[in-house]
Structures are given as structure tokens and as C-alpha cells.
Design an enzyme around this catalytic site. Structure first.
Site, PDB file in Angstrom:
ATOM      1  N   SER A   1      -9.399  37.281 -86.805  1.00  0.00           N
ATOM      2  CA  SER A   1      -8.037  36.777 -87.006  1.00  0.00           C
ATOM      3  C   SER A   1      -7.194  37.821 -87.732  1.00  0.00           C
ATOM      4  O   SER A   1      -7.653  38.453 -88.683  1.00  0.00           O
ATOM      5  CB  SER A   1      -8.059  35.483 -87.829  1.00  0.00           C
ATOM      6  OG  SER A   1      -8.671  34.436 -87.113  1.00  0.00           O
TER       7      SER A   1
ATOM      8  N   HIS B   1     -12.787  38.343 -93.305  1.00  0.00           N
ATOM      9  CA  HIS B   1     -12.636  36.911 -93.042  1.00  0.00           C
ATOM     10  C   HIS B   1     -11.322  36.412 -93.632  1.00  0.00           C
ATOM     11  O   HIS B   1     -10.921  36.813 -94.719  1.00  0.00           O
ATOM     12  CB  HIS B   1     -13.793  36.125 -93.676  1.00  0.00           C
ATOM     13  CG  HIS B   1     -15.093  36.312 -92.981  1.00  0.00           C
ATOM     14  ND1 HIS B   1     -16.274  36.520 -93.652  1.00  0.00           N
ATOM     15  CD2 HIS B   1     -15.417  36.320 -91.662  1.00  0.00           C
ATOM     16  CE1 HIS B   1     -17.262  36.649 -92.774  1.00  0.00           C
ATOM     17  NE2 HIS B   1     -16.759  36.521 -91.566  1.00  0.00           N
TER      18      HIS B   1
ATOM     19  N   ASP C   1     -22.830  29.743 -87.286  1.00  0.00           N
ATOM     20  CA  ASP C   1     -22.127  30.927 -87.768  1.00  0.00           C
ATOM     21  C   ASP C   1     -22.504  31.215 -89.216  1.00  0.00           C
ATOM     22  O   ASP C   1     -22.367  30.354 -90.085  1.00  0.00           O
ATOM     23  CB  ASP C   1     -20.618  30.676 -87.638  1.00  0.00           C
ATOM     24  CG  ASP C   1     -19.778  31.881 -88.012  1.00  0.00           C
ATOM     25  OD1 ASP C   1     -20.235  33.012 -87.774  1.00  0.00           O
ATOM     26  OD2 ASP C   1     -18.664  31.680 -88.528  1.00  0.00           O
ATOM     27  N   HIS C   2     -22.972  32.412 -89.479  1.00  0.00           N
ATOM     28  CA  HIS C   2     -23.301  32.860 -90.843  1.00  0.00           C
ATOM     29  C   HIS C   2     -24.318  31.963 -91.552  1.00  0.00           C
ATOM     30  O   HIS C   2     -24.120  31.561 -92.698  1.00  0.00           O
ATOM     31  CB  HIS C   2     -22.037  32.970 -91.703  1.00  0.00           C
ATOM     32  CG  HIS C   2     -21.168  34.141 -91.343  1.00  0.00           C
ATOM     33  ND1 HIS C   2     -21.506  35.437 -91.666  1.00  0.00           N
ATOM     34  CD2 HIS C   2     -19.998  34.206 -90.688  1.00  0.00           C
ATOM     35  CE1 HIS C   2     -20.557  36.253 -91.205  1.00  0.00           C
ATOM     36  NE2 HIS C   2     -19.652  35.534 -90.592  1.00  0.00           N
TER      37      HIS C   2
ATOM     38  N   HIS D   1     -16.764  40.046 -86.208  1.00  0.00           N
ATOM     39  CA  HIS D   1     -16.402  38.923 -87.073  1.00  0.00           C
ATOM     40  C   HIS D   1     -15.055  39.205 -87.728  1.00  0.00           C
ATOM     41  O   HIS D   1     -14.610  40.344 -87.811  1.00  0.00           O
ATOM     42  CB  HIS D   1     -17.467  38.725 -88.154  1.00  0.00           C
ATOM     43  CG  HIS D   1     -18.681  38.007 -87.674  1.00  0.00           C
ATOM     44  ND1 HIS D   1     -18.967  36.705 -88.019  1.00  0.00           N
ATOM     45  CD2 HIS D   1     -19.697  38.410 -86.863  1.00  0.00           C
ATOM     46  CE1 HIS D   1     -20.103  36.341 -87.439  1.00  0.00           C
ATOM     47  NE2 HIS D   1     -20.561  37.355 -86.731  1.00  0.00           N
ATOM     48  N   GLY D   2     -14.415  38.133 -88.222  1.00  0.00           N
ATOM     49  CA  GLY D   2     -13.130  38.319 -88.893  1.00  0.00           C
ATOM     50  C   GLY D   2     -12.064  38.799 -87.941  1.00  0.00           C
ATOM     51  O   GLY D   2     -11.260  39.672 -88.278  1.00  0.00           O
TER      52      GLY D   2
END
Length: 287
Positions: free
Chosen positions: A211, A178, A80-81, A208-209
Site C-alpha cells: 500500500s 506496513h 499472513d505473518h 509485503h507492504g
């Protein structure tokens, strides 16, 4: 069943669900994710950030591979990333089946150039490649960082980027960040922009991000065409909130096998809620 991201998301894209990518920051988190996957018959992505890889070490990746190989549930081990070419090479050598090169902070041309280089190295080894166009926001609560000012993905650039690089999946910037959102920060996805991108790009899209965003927006993004959603903060928050409670209630406890099981149990509630929200619950039989 250990497979790569291209194989995993092809089915998700066809059937209209999103596979959760859970960041595996410890053996306890790995245990919770793999248990939930096996108990619910749900495909998952074991995502590991370079800082997590540094902390856990290469031997932990061998554990992830073993967990994936001994089950019939499809699993991907994903970097990831990855921000440096050396991080990509290390991941491939360790047995990751998917890597992300995140050059979104670079100029468009530089992003294209390094992504092409990663694809050139990865594809002959059957390793899938994810890249990012635009920037993910930063709540200030995540090691993954992010940009203070979100640069939204341009649909025309996205089409050109995919054509030039040959990537397997594209992470798009449509308003996520994030980390956990503070009370004064309201997350909001640009779903109309996502529709434009989906109309122009013919590979699976990644969010992504994931949450902290409203469940209704996340569910709608899956309907529009998101095939993979990254979750890190939500499951870690559940785990460590319970961990603090357990330790406060039992100050003399020192054994991990006493402390962690109730924490894993609470985390699994969030894991399985996300699986269901993304439409992935029970979808392992499709593979």
C-alpha cells in the site's frame, strides 16, 4: 475454486503478473474482495493475519472456504505473518491452504530451523508455505508492525534459504513498509536488488507492504518477478473513509445493510485498480 499458493503463483510466475493478497479483516471486506474477483474474473488471495483470525474466529474461515469453493475463480486462503508455530497449526486445522511463517526477526539459522519445521508439517497436507528474509518497515499505522530499520534481503542468503527450507514462496525486503505512509516518509523500492534476488531464486517472490508505494515502481516490480503483492491499508482506508462520510451524512442510520454497501463500492474501486496494476485482472481463465 479453492487452491493452494503454489498452484496459484506458478501460473502468475510463468505469465508475468502478480496476484493481489487482500487482508480480510471483516465480513464486509470479504464481500467486497470476492465480489470484485467474481465480477472481473480475477484470481485473489484472501489473507488473514493472526490478530484478524483471533478477532474473527474459526467460523469465519469456514465462510471464506465456502466463498472460494462456490466460484470458478481461483482463491487461496492464506495466513499472513504467522509468528508462532501454534498459529500455523491453528490455521491448517481451520482449512487455510497457505501459511506464512514470519521468523524474519530471528537470526538466520533460527529462521531456517522454524521454517523447515513448518514446511515439514504443511507440505504433506498440501498447504503451501511462505517465509520472509529481511525486514519490512513500519509506518506506525498498521497492526502488522514491522521494523524501524529495514534489513534488505541478501540475494545469496535468499538462494541458500530457499534451498535449505523448501518453501514455496519468499517474501523479500526491498524497501516497503506496513501501513499508510505519513507525509514525511517517502517510499522507494530497490528494484536493482530485486533483480539480483530474482536471478538467484527460482520460486515466486512476494512483496509485503504494497500500500502507498508509487504505482510505477509496483508495476516495474511485477515485470522483474514479483508474483504476489500484499494489500491491506489501501482498501481499508477506502472503506472506512467512506464509512465515516456515510455516518456523518446519515447520523441516524444503524442498519449495516444501509451503511456498508456504499463503503464496499468505494473499496472495490481500489481493489480493482490494484488488480489491474498487478496485471492480474481477468486472469482466472488461465487456471
Amino acid at each position: 475454486m479453492l487452491i493452494n499458493m503454489k498452484e496459484l503463483l506458478k501460473k502468475a510466475d510463468e505469465k508475468g503478473f502478480a496476484v493481489p493478497a487482500f487482508n480480510i479483516g471483516s465480513e464486509a471486506i470479504l464481500k467486497g474482495v470476492t465480489e470484485s474477483a467474481n465480477e472481473t474474473n480475477t484470481p485473489v488471495i484472501l489473507a488473514i493475519h493472526p490478530t484478524e483470525h483471533d478477532y474473527l474466529g474459526d467460523s469465519f474461515i469456514s465462510t471464506c472456504i465456502l466463498e472460494a469453493q462456490k466460484t470458478k475463480v481461483p482463491m487461496v486462503i492464506h495466513l499472513d505473518h504467522g509468528g508462532k508455530f501454534e498459529e500455523i497449526l491453528r490455521a491448517i486445522r481451520c482449512g487455510f491452504t497457505s501459511v506464512m511463517i514470519d521468523a524474519s526477526h530471528m537470526s538466520y539459522d533460527e529462521n531456517v530451523k522454524i521454517t523447515q519445521k513448518v514446511v515439514e508439517v504443511s507440505h504433506p497436507l498440501n498447504v503451501s508455505v511462505e517465509a520472509e528474509l529481511g525486514t519490512i518497515g513500519n509506518t506506525g499505522t498498521s497492526y502488522e508492525g514491522g521494523a524501524n530499520d529495514i534489513i534488505y534481503t541478501n540475494p545469496d542468503e535468499a538462494k541458500d534459504f530457499v534451498n535449505k527450507t523448501g518453501i514455496d514462496t519468499l517474501a523479500v525486503a526491498i524497501g516497503t513498509a506496513h501501513g499508510l505512509y505519513p507525509k514525511n516518509m517517502k517510499p522507494e523500492l530497490k528494484l536493482d536488488l530485486l533483480k539480483e534476488i530474482r536471478d538467484k531464486v527460482n520460486i515466486p517472490l512476494v512483496l509485503h507492504g504494497g500500500s502507498g508505494n508509487p504505482d510505477s515502481e509496483i508495476a516495474e516490480s511485477v515485470k522483474i518477478g514479483i508474483s504476489k503483492i500484499n494489500i491491506s491499508s489501501d482498501i481499508k482506508h477506502a472503506f472506512y473513509t467512506e464509512c465515516r462520510k456515510v455516518l456523518a451524512d446519515n447520523p441516524n442510520w444503524i442498519e449495516p445493510n444501509a451503511i456498508y454497501p456504499p463503503c464496499i463500492k468505494e473499496m472495490k474501486k481500489v481493489i480493482e485498480f490494484k488488480m489491474n496494476l498487478f496485471g492480474a485482472l481477468g486472469k482466472a481463465d488461465l487456471y
